[in-house]
Design a protein around this motif. Structure first.
Motif, PDB file in Angstrom:
ATOM      1  N   ARG A   1      -7.322  -2.878  -3.411  1.00  0.00           N
ATOM      2  CA  ARG A   1      -7.471  -3.619  -2.151  1.00  0.00           C
ATOM      3  C   ARG A   1      -8.626  -4.605  -2.233  1.00  0.00           C
ATOM      4  O   ARG A   1      -8.517  -5.748  -1.786  1.00  0.00           O
ATOM      5  CB  ARG A   1      -7.665  -2.657  -0.979  1.00  0.00           C
ATOM      6  CG  ARG A   1      -7.745  -3.376   0.361  1.00  0.00           C
ATOM      7  CD  ARG A   1      -7.760  -2.447   1.546  1.00  0.00           C
ATOM      8  NE  ARG A   1      -8.949  -1.623   1.592  1.00  0.00           N
ATOM      9  CZ  ARG A   1      -9.337  -0.928   2.664  1.00  0.00           C
ATOM     10  NH1 ARG A   1      -8.597  -0.974   3.770  1.00  0.00           N
ATOM     11  NH2 ARG A   1     -10.415  -0.176   2.631  1.00  0.00           N
TER      12      ARG A   1
ATOM     13  N   TYR B   1      -6.958   2.832  -5.669  1.00  0.00           N
ATOM     14  CA  TYR B   1      -6.434   2.138  -4.492  1.00  0.00           C
ATOM     15  C   TYR B   1      -7.518   1.291  -3.823  1.00  0.00           C
ATOM     16  O   TYR B   1      -7.264   0.158  -3.401  1.00  0.00           O
ATOM     17  CB  TYR B   1      -5.873   3.151  -3.487  1.00  0.00           C
ATOM     18  CG  TYR B   1      -4.522   3.702  -3.872  1.00  0.00           C
ATOM     19  CD1 TYR B   1      -3.384   2.899  -3.819  1.00  0.00           C
ATOM     20  CD2 TYR B   1      -4.377   5.020  -4.277  1.00  0.00           C
ATOM     21  CE1 TYR B   1      -2.137   3.395  -4.168  1.00  0.00           C
ATOM     22  CE2 TYR B   1      -3.137   5.525  -4.634  1.00  0.00           C
ATOM     23  CZ  TYR B   1      -2.019   4.714  -4.581  1.00  0.00           C
ATOM     24  OH  TYR B   1      -0.795   5.201  -4.940  1.00  0.00           O
TER      25      TYR B   1
ATOM     26  N   PHE C   1      -3.032   2.080   4.671  1.00  0.00           N
ATOM     27  CA  PHE C   1      -3.983   2.372   3.597  1.00  0.00           C
ATOM     28  C   PHE C   1      -4.790   3.634   3.911  1.00  0.00           C
ATOM     29  O   PHE C   1      -4.943   4.520   3.057  1.00  0.00           O
ATOM     30  CB  PHE C   1      -4.925   1.184   3.402  1.00  0.00           C
ATOM     31  CG  PHE C   1      -5.877   1.324   2.260  1.00  0.00           C
ATOM     32  CD1 PHE C   1      -5.509   0.927   0.970  1.00  0.00           C
ATOM     33  CD2 PHE C   1      -7.146   1.850   2.445  1.00  0.00           C
ATOM     34  CE1 PHE C   1      -6.388   1.061  -0.095  1.00  0.00           C
ATOM     35  CE2 PHE C   1      -8.036   1.985   1.391  1.00  0.00           C
ATOM     36  CZ  PHE C   1      -7.654   1.597   0.112  1.00  0.00           C
TER      37      PHE C   1
ATOM     38  N   SER D   1      -1.766  -2.768   8.272  1.00  0.00           N
ATOM     39  CA  SER D   1      -1.770  -2.497   6.831  1.00  0.00           C
ATOM     40  C   SER D   1      -2.913  -1.571   6.465  1.00  0.00           C
ATOM     41  O   SER D   1      -2.775  -0.704   5.588  1.00  0.00           O
ATOM     42  CB  SER D   1      -1.853  -3.802   6.029  1.00  0.00           C
ATOM     43  OG  SER D   1      -3.034  -4.518   6.322  1.00  0.00           O
TER      44      SER D   1
ATOM     45  N   TYR E   1       0.821  -1.207   0.000  1.00  0.00           N
ATOM     46  CA  TYR E   1       0.000   0.000   0.000  1.00  0.00           C
ATOM     47  C   TYR E   1       0.862   1.267   0.000  1.00  0.00           C
ATOM     48  O   TYR E   1       0.508   2.269  -0.622  1.00  0.00           O
ATOM     49  CB  TYR E   1      -0.913   0.030   1.228  1.00  0.00           C
ATOM     50  CG  TYR E   1      -1.972  -1.048   1.257  1.00  0.00           C
ATOM     51  CD1 TYR E   1      -2.546  -1.546   0.081  1.00  0.00           C
ATOM     52  CD2 TYR E   1      -2.415  -1.580   2.475  1.00  0.00           C
ATOM     53  CE1 TYR E   1      -3.516  -2.539   0.124  1.00  0.00           C
ATOM     54  CE2 TYR E   1      -3.388  -2.569   2.514  1.00  0.00           C
ATOM     55  CZ  TYR E   1      -3.935  -3.043   1.348  1.00  0.00           C
ATOM     56  OH  TYR E   1      -4.897  -4.017   1.390  1.00  0.00           O
TER      57      TYR E   1
END
Length: 229
Positions: free
Chosen positions: A40, A36, A71, A67, A20
């Motif tokens: 994901r 993005y 993000f 994570s 990320y």
């Protein structure tokens, strides 16, 4: 190295945290927020769909907190920079089209690759918009009259004889010489709507497309490969 079939949540969380924070487009620039979010979601589907079927949620499971913090921080920084507006992508270039066609993601010698290729060609040449009408297509929706439609004919010939829908899930295991590559379960609206994302992800995770039994696959990726996505 990470094996998707056996990787633990903490290990994948660490990999995603790096991904990320480092993924960029071919110009070295950050993507739009919607891209993005789509990446994901695409990876989440990738690890949860067959052959891996991990039953994880990359967005909500506690093991992916760090994570997701990366993000969320990325999304916030993009918004502060005024990059939260959706931008329409330009038409795919001939060069990019050639890269996709030659990738294992569209290998007509594998069930998933053949499905991807037929779906992509149908979208490209018949210009069906998004999810509209895809789930209603049947094997009788098309009449093949051109010799160049080899992949299309190959796909139809490997569907179950009593298939009602046009797009079906690949069988979990296909052996050389098997006449049927697809199960009786048709692809749903959501799966069809995310096909382009799946093809893009598969371009960088080619082991998921092999028709060989799972124990014969390396099923491995590297952080450097993820950074190319």
């Amino acid at each position: 190295m990470v094996e998707f079939g056996t990787v633990s949540k903490p290990e994948l969380n660490s990999l995603l945290r790096q991904f990320y924070g480092s993924v960029r487009n071919t110009k070295g620039q950050q993507y739009a927020i919607s891209t993005y979010v789509g990446l994901r979601a695409g990876i989440n589907r990738f690890v949860n769909d067959p052959p891996y079927s991990r039953a994880w949620c990359l967005m909500k499971d506690n093991e992916f907190t760090t994570s997701n913090n990366v993000f969320s921080g990325l999304i916030k920084s993009l918004r502060r920079a005024g990059q939260d507006k959706t931008e329409h992508h330009p038409a795919i270039t001939n060069e990019d089209l050639e890269i996709l066609r030659k990738s294992r993601a569209m290998d007509p010698n594998t069930p998933r690759g053949l499905l991807n290729k037929v779906w992509f060609d149908t979208q490209l040449h018949f210009e069906r918009r998004g999810k509209e009408g895809l789930r209603k297509l049947t094997p009788q929706s098309f009449v093949v009259k051109r010799d160049s439609a080899a992949s299309f004919e190959a796909y139809l010939s490997t569907l179950p004889e009593s298939a009602k829908a046009f797009y079906h899930h690949p069988r979990k295991s296909v052996k050389p010489g098997d006449a049927v590559w697809y199960s009786m379960e048709p692809l749903g609206v959501n799966s069809l709507g995310s096909m382009m994302t799946r093809i893009t992800v598969a371009r960088y995770f080619p082991t998921s497309l092999s028709p060989l039994p799972r124990h014969q696959l390396s099923q491995q990726i590297t952080c450097s490969t993820l950074r190319q996505l």
